[in-house]
Design an enzyme around this catalytic site. Structure first.
Site, PDB file in Angstrom:
ATOM      1  N   GLU A  98       0.848  -1.194   0.000  1.00  0.00           N
ATOM      2  CA  GLU A  98       0.000   0.000   0.000  1.00  0.00           C
ATOM      3  C   GLU A  98       0.887   1.249   0.000  1.00  0.00           C
ATOM      4  O   GLU A  98       2.026   1.204   0.466  1.00  0.00           O
ATOM      5  CB  GLU A  98      -0.914  -0.060   1.234  1.00  0.00           C
ATOM      6  CG  GLU A  98      -1.795   1.141   1.492  1.00  0.00           C
ATOM      7  CD  GLU A  98      -2.828   1.445   0.418  1.00  0.00           C
ATOM      8  OE1 GLU A  98      -2.443   1.554  -0.761  1.00  0.00           O
ATOM      9  OE2 GLU A  98      -4.017   1.598   0.758  1.00  0.00           O
ATOM     10  N   ASP A  99       0.352   2.346  -0.532  1.00  0.00           N
ATOM     11  CA  ASP A  99       1.124   3.593  -0.519  1.00  0.00           C
ATOM     12  C   ASP A  99       1.110   4.255   0.850  1.00  0.00           C
ATOM     13  O   ASP A  99       2.145   4.634   1.379  1.00  0.00           O
ATOM     14  CB  ASP A  99       0.611   4.569  -1.605  1.00  0.00           C
ATOM     15  CG  ASP A  99      -0.897   4.812  -1.546  1.00  0.00           C
ATOM     16  OD1 ASP A  99      -1.590   4.220  -0.686  1.00  0.00           O
ATOM     17  OD2 ASP A  99      -1.394   5.600  -2.373  1.00  0.00           O
ATOM     18  N   ASP A 102      -3.788   5.943   6.202  1.00  0.00           N
ATOM     19  CA  ASP A 102      -4.193   7.240   6.721  1.00  0.00           C
ATOM     20  C   ASP A 102      -5.190   6.995   7.865  1.00  0.00           C
ATOM     21  O   ASP A 102      -4.786   6.832   9.012  1.00  0.00           O
ATOM     22  CB  ASP A 102      -4.787   8.039   5.547  1.00  0.00           C
ATOM     23  CG  ASP A 102      -5.190   9.447   5.907  1.00  0.00           C
ATOM     24  OD1 ASP A 102      -4.716   9.962   6.936  1.00  0.00           O
ATOM     25  OD2 ASP A 102      -5.982  10.053   5.160  1.00  0.00           O
ATOM     26  N   PHE A 151      -0.671  16.420   3.574  1.00  0.00           N
ATOM     27  CA  PHE A 151      -1.048  15.803   2.305  1.00  0.00           C
ATOM     28  C   PHE A 151       0.194  15.643   1.435  1.00  0.00           C
ATOM     29  O   PHE A 151       0.933  16.602   1.214  1.00  0.00           O
ATOM     30  CB  PHE A 151      -2.101  16.648   1.583  1.00  0.00           C
ATOM     31  CG  PHE A 151      -2.618  15.974   0.350  1.00  0.00           C
ATOM     32  CD1 PHE A 151      -3.567  14.967   0.438  1.00  0.00           C
ATOM     33  CD2 PHE A 151      -2.124  16.325  -0.911  1.00  0.00           C
ATOM     34  CE1 PHE A 151      -4.022  14.318  -0.707  1.00  0.00           C
ATOM     35  CE2 PHE A 151      -2.569  15.679  -2.055  1.00  0.00           C
ATOM     36  CZ  PHE A 151      -3.527  14.677  -1.953  1.00  0.00           C
ATOM     37  N   ARG A 164       1.821  11.360  -9.905  1.00  0.00           N
ATOM     38  CA  ARG A 164       2.222  10.011  -9.501  1.00  0.00           C
ATOM     39  C   ARG A 164       3.623   9.688 -10.006  1.00  0.00           C
ATOM     40  O   ARG A 164       4.314   8.834  -9.464  1.00  0.00           O
ATOM     41  CB  ARG A 164       1.247   8.975 -10.072  1.00  0.00           C
ATOM     42  CG  ARG A 164      -0.166   9.070  -9.523  1.00  0.00           C
ATOM     43  CD  ARG A 164      -0.962   7.841  -9.949  1.00  0.00           C
ATOM     44  NE  ARG A 164      -2.393   8.024  -9.822  1.00  0.00           N
ATOM     45  CZ  ARG A 164      -3.088   7.833  -8.715  1.00  0.00           C
ATOM     46  NH1 ARG A 164      -2.457   7.464  -7.610  1.00  0.00           N
ATOM     47  NH2 ARG A 164      -4.392   8.003  -8.681  1.00  0.00           N
TER      48      ARG A 164
HETATM   49  P1  5GP Z   1      -7.336   5.390   4.479  1.00  0.00           P
HETATM   50  O1  5GP Z   1      -8.442   4.434   4.244  1.00  0.00           O
HETATM   51  O2  5GP Z   1      -6.190   4.827   5.270  1.00  0.00           O
HETATM   52  O3  5GP Z   1      -7.823   6.693   5.074  1.00  0.00           O
HETATM   53  O4  5GP Z   1      -6.912   5.833   3.045  1.00  0.00           O
HETATM   54  C1  5GP Z   1      -5.791   5.480   2.415  1.00  0.00           C
HETATM   55  C2  5GP Z   1      -5.828   6.030   1.013  1.00  0.00           C
HETATM   56  O5  5GP Z   1      -6.125   7.437   1.002  1.00  0.00           O
HETATM   57  C3  5GP Z   1      -4.467   5.883   0.402  1.00  0.00           C
HETATM   58  O6  5GP Z   1      -4.361   4.654  -0.254  1.00  0.00           O
HETATM   59  C4  5GP Z   1      -4.407   7.087  -0.528  1.00  0.00           C
HETATM   60  O7  5GP Z   1      -4.966   6.735  -1.771  1.00  0.00           O
HETATM   61  C5  5GP Z   1      -5.283   8.125   0.112  1.00  0.00           C
HETATM   62  N1  5GP Z   1      -4.475   9.104   0.862  1.00  0.00           N
HETATM   63  C6  5GP Z   1      -4.392   9.249   2.195  1.00  0.00           C
HETATM   64  N2  5GP Z   1      -3.538  10.238   2.533  1.00  0.00           N
HETATM   65  C7  5GP Z   1      -3.056  10.734   1.358  1.00  0.00           C
HETATM   66  C8  5GP Z   1      -2.114  11.783   1.042  1.00  0.00           C
HETATM   67  O8  5GP Z   1      -1.525  12.465   1.884  1.00  0.00           O
HETATM   68  N3  5GP Z   1      -1.870  11.981  -0.285  1.00  0.00           N
HETATM   69  C9  5GP Z   1      -2.482  11.265  -1.267  1.00  0.00           C
HETATM   70  N4  5GP Z   1      -2.168  11.561  -2.521  1.00  0.00           N
HETATM   71  N5  5GP Z   1      -3.366  10.268  -0.992  1.00  0.00           N
HETATM   72  C10 5GP Z   1      -3.646  10.009   0.304  1.00  0.00           C
END
Ligand code: 5GP
Length: 173
Positions: A98-99, A102, A151, A164
């Site tokens: 995963e990237d 959050d 962010f 990206r």
């Molecule tokens: P979660 O379900 O953990 O809140 O969401 C994770 C997803 O939200 C990540 O896979 C990503 O796509 C997006 N996301 C969360 N924080 C960021 C951020 O700082 N930058 C970007 N570009 N995407 C984010």
């Protein structure tokens, strides 16, 4: 706007951390016959492409995509599969790549969904983690960097579909 971002991790920092993660994963999973590396599209595609080149054992790769509507003021994430894996994972050693974690809503949904398919092992490798916004406790086995609540874009992460392709990660000032 792009001008509002500053470099958080340079290409060199990313490459050396990804190599370290690859060594850690290789050490733990070297003897597995059935490693499936699961890329969570689209954000993890750059990280995954670099990471797998640091894995010396045989692996197969698969891809899935989630969509989420973290709508309104509620803390309930409504996550679903946009599209799913192409193969069964029963009995396999599955590594989710995963990237960023959050709120943790996506990963907690995904863990629950894949767990139900009876993999032999199931682990998460995420490049970034933003603990400040976490709503679900997600067990992360391999973590690149913990970051503050900012962010970020680049190295797979987008802003409205763009950036990206940056080879570094930048954060909103
Ligand atoms: P979660 O379900 O953990 O809140 O969401 C994770 C997803 O939200 C990540 O896979 C990503 O796509 C997006 N996301 C969360 N924080 C960021 C951020 O700082 N930058 C970007 N570009 N995407 C984010």
């Amino acid at each position: 706007k792009f001008e509002d971002f500053e470099v958080l991790f340079s290409s060199e920092e990313l490459q050396s951390r990804v190599a370290e993660l690859g060594r850690e994963i290789a050490r733990d999973m070297r003897d597995s016959e059935n490693v499936v590396v699961v890329c969570v599209l689209k954000g993890a595609v750059v990280f995954m492409a670099d990471l797998i080149r640091h894995l010396p054992m045989n692996v197969t790769c698969d891809f899935l995509r989630l969509s989420s509507y973290h709508g309104g003021t509620t803390s309930r994430g409504n996550v679903r599969f946009d599209f799913d894996l192409t193969q069964p994972i029963a009995g396999k050693d599955v590594l989710i790549v995963e990237d960023i974690v959050d709120t943790g809503l996506s990963m907690s949904f995904l863990l629950k969904s894949l767990e139900a398919r009876n993999p032999r092992t199931l682990k998460i490798c995420t490049l970034l983690h933003k603990p400040a916004r976490q709503k679900r406790d997600v067990p992360i086995s391999y973590l690149g960097f913990t970051i503050p609540d900012r962010f970020v874009i680049g190295y797979g992460l987008d802003l409205e579909g763009k950036y990206r392709n940056l080879d570094y990660i930048a954060a909103l000032k």
